[in-house]
Design a protein around this motif. Structure first.
Motif, short mmCIF file in Angstrom:
data_model
loop_
_atom_site.label_atom_id
_atom_site.label_comp_id
_atom_site.label_asym_id
_atom_site.label_seq_id
_atom_site.Cartn_x
_atom_site.Cartn_y
_atom_site.Cartn_z
N GLU A 1 0.69 -1.08 -0.03
CA GLU A 1 -0.09 0.09 0.04
C GLU A 1 0.77 1.30 0.00
OE1 GLU A 1 -2.05 -3.26 0.49
OE2 GLU A 1 -0.83 -2.65 2.35
N ALA A 2 2.45 1.03 0.05
CA ALA A 2 2.98 2.23 0.34
C ALA A 2 4.38 1.72 -0.04
CB ALA A 2 3.12 2.97 1.42
N MET A 3 5.37 2.85 -0.38
CA MET A 3 6.79 2.40 -0.51
C MET A 3 7.83 3.36 -0.30
SD MET A 3 8.18 1.54 -4.62
CE MET A 3 9.18 3.10 -4.80
N ILE A 4 9.14 2.81 0.10
CA ILE A 4 10.18 3.78 0.39
C ILE A 4 11.00 3.74 -0.57
CG2 ILE A 4 11.94 4.03 2.15
CD1 ILE A 4 9.18 4.97 3.21
N VAL B 1 4.57 8.40 4.22
CA VAL B 1 3.51 7.41 3.42
C VAL B 1 2.51 6.65 4.35
CG1 VAL B 1 5.52 7.00 1.84
CG2 VAL B 1 5.24 5.31 3.69
N LEU B 2 2.81 6.47 5.54
CA LEU B 2 1.71 5.82 6.47
C LEU B 2 0.47 6.86 6.35
CD1 LEU B 2 3.72 4.20 9.28
CD2 LEU B 2 2.45 3.05 7.29
N HIS C 1 -5.88 7.65 2.20
CA HIS C 1 -5.87 7.20 0.63
C HIS C 1 -5.51 8.31 -0.36
CE1 HIS C 1 -8.44 4.07 2.66
NE2 HIS C 1 -9.06 4.91 3.45
N GLU C 2 -4.24 8.73 0.06
CA GLU C 2 -3.70 9.74 -0.93
C GLU C 2 -2.56 9.03 -1.62
OE1 GLU C 2 -4.94 13.75 2.07
OE2 GLU C 2 -2.94 12.97 1.96
N ALA C 3 -2.37 9.58 -2.78
CA ALA C 3 -1.22 9.20 -3.62
C ALA C 3 -0.46 10.52 -3.61
CB ALA C 3 -1.47 8.60 -4.79
#
Length: 363
Positions: free
Chosen positions: A181-184, A226-227, A233-235
């Motif tokens: 659901e997210a990325m570093i 990112v969390l 629910h934002e990109a």
């Protein structure tokens, strides 16, 4: 904001109904996360997932075979980064299954720590050919490109390239439907290529992404942002490493890369071919292509291009399994006696987890 305060902000975030999986692309990030013990400090709804960012782990088996046989079949010296010497490959019984094994059979193979060593060594060995086996991502290929730009490069220096680009592998995971659901994103790659290179994660795949460094403050800052975006629910793309990473990166390094290398489709071990993910010497430097100058015969062998039998390194690289879910983890495969490449490199997730004390397999 310091790391302690940022961690408190993460711990204060509202718990979602389902866990949030965060892919950390880079092996350096995985090492920092594990050595800092971040998984034990974060809320239990945060799951940090290791990704494909270990160049030794994804180096194609064919390239390692080629390097082994080149050193055995030709009167030359071959150099490679230290981790590469121990990476095992599938071979017929009795054949050298690593560069270290080939060296034990008499091949002149030497470890190096930096591309800066290569030119001086080539000059000291002249006229004996020196082949530099290059496995790495943009952070390795940029200094190699700068080396190729030197006006007085020794004539006896040749390259065997297995360099890879980072972002195409991430897009490959996203196109394949990997569940996170997210990325570093890796800060050292972004320092060269720019934070904006990762904007496609937010724009095309609607996921929050942050470029982070490797110290606790930058890493936790990226994780917090990112969390926060994932919960809303934002990109979005955020840069949590502004002291080092600029939006457009390092134009001089990018120019050197473009002059030295063409971009091509390339195989990743255990994963397959990924479009536009590899480097090839440009026509200007083709005379230094070791694969053309020192052709080799490679005998057929079982499981060509695959991971060793029973090894789940590919699943770990694709974020499908955690390291200790591999069938061989800690049983047949340890850093002292590695079977899969993820247990060899200090950027391999299996190696990192084992060295940090995670000794219980859950497969």
């Amino acid at each position: 904001m310091n790391a302690r305060d940022t961690l408190a902000r993460i711990q204060a975030l509202p718990a979602p109904p389902r866990p949030i999986r965060v892919l950390n692309v880079c092996g350096g990030h995985e090492r920092s996360i594990t050595e800092l013990g971040l998984r034990s400090l974060l809320p239990n709804w945060v799951q940090l997932i290791p990704g494909p960012g270990c160049p030794v782990c994804v180096c194609p088996e064919k390239a390692i075979h080629q390097a082994i046989q080149m050193a055995l079949q030709h009167p030359l010296t071959l150099v490679a980064f230290g981790d590469m010497l121990r990476v095992p490959v599938n071979v017929n019984k009795g054949d050298a299954n690593s560069l270290a094994a080939a060296r034990a059979q008499g091949a002149d193979i030497r470890p190096i720590a930096s591309p800066l060593e290569v030119i001086a060594l080539a000059r000291s060995l002249a006229p004996r050919p020196l082949v530099f086996f290059v496995a790495g991502f943009e952070t390795t290929l940029a200094p190699v490109a700068a080396m190729l730009a030197e006006a007085d490069l020794p004539a006896n220096l040749f390259l065997l390239l297995a360099g890879r680009r980072t972002w195409p592998a991430v897009e490959f995971l996203l196109q394949a439907g990997s569940s996170f659901e997210a990325m570093i994103a890796p800060g050292h790659v972004a320092a060269i290529m720019g934070a904006n290179e990762w904007r496609f994660v937010a724009k095309k795949y609607a996921l929050p992404v942050a470029v982070s460094g490797f110290a606790a403050d930058s890493l936790l800052a990226g994780l917090h942002t990112v969390l926060h975006h994932a919960l809303q629910h934002e990109a979005a793309l955020d840069n949590a490493y502004p002291a080092v990473v600029k939006a457009d990166g390092n134009p001089q390094a990018q120019t050197l890369l473009a002059k030295a290398f063409d971009i091509v489709d390339a195989p990743w071990r255990g994963i397959g071919s990924i479009p536009a993910s590899g480097y090839r010497l440009t026509s200007q430097h083709a005379a230094r292509d070791a694969s053309l100058q020192f052709p080799v015969a490679i005998n057929g062998h079982k499981r060509s291009g695959q991971m060793p039998a029973g090894c789940d390194c590919a699943a770990v690289l694709l974020a499908h399994k955690r390291p200790n879910e591999c069938r061989l983890y800690g049983c047949a495969c340890t850093p002292e006696s590695p079977i899969g490449p993820c247990m060899v490199s200090d950027e391999g997730a299996c190696h990192i987890w084992w060295r940090a004390g995670e000794r219980v397999a859950t497969a």
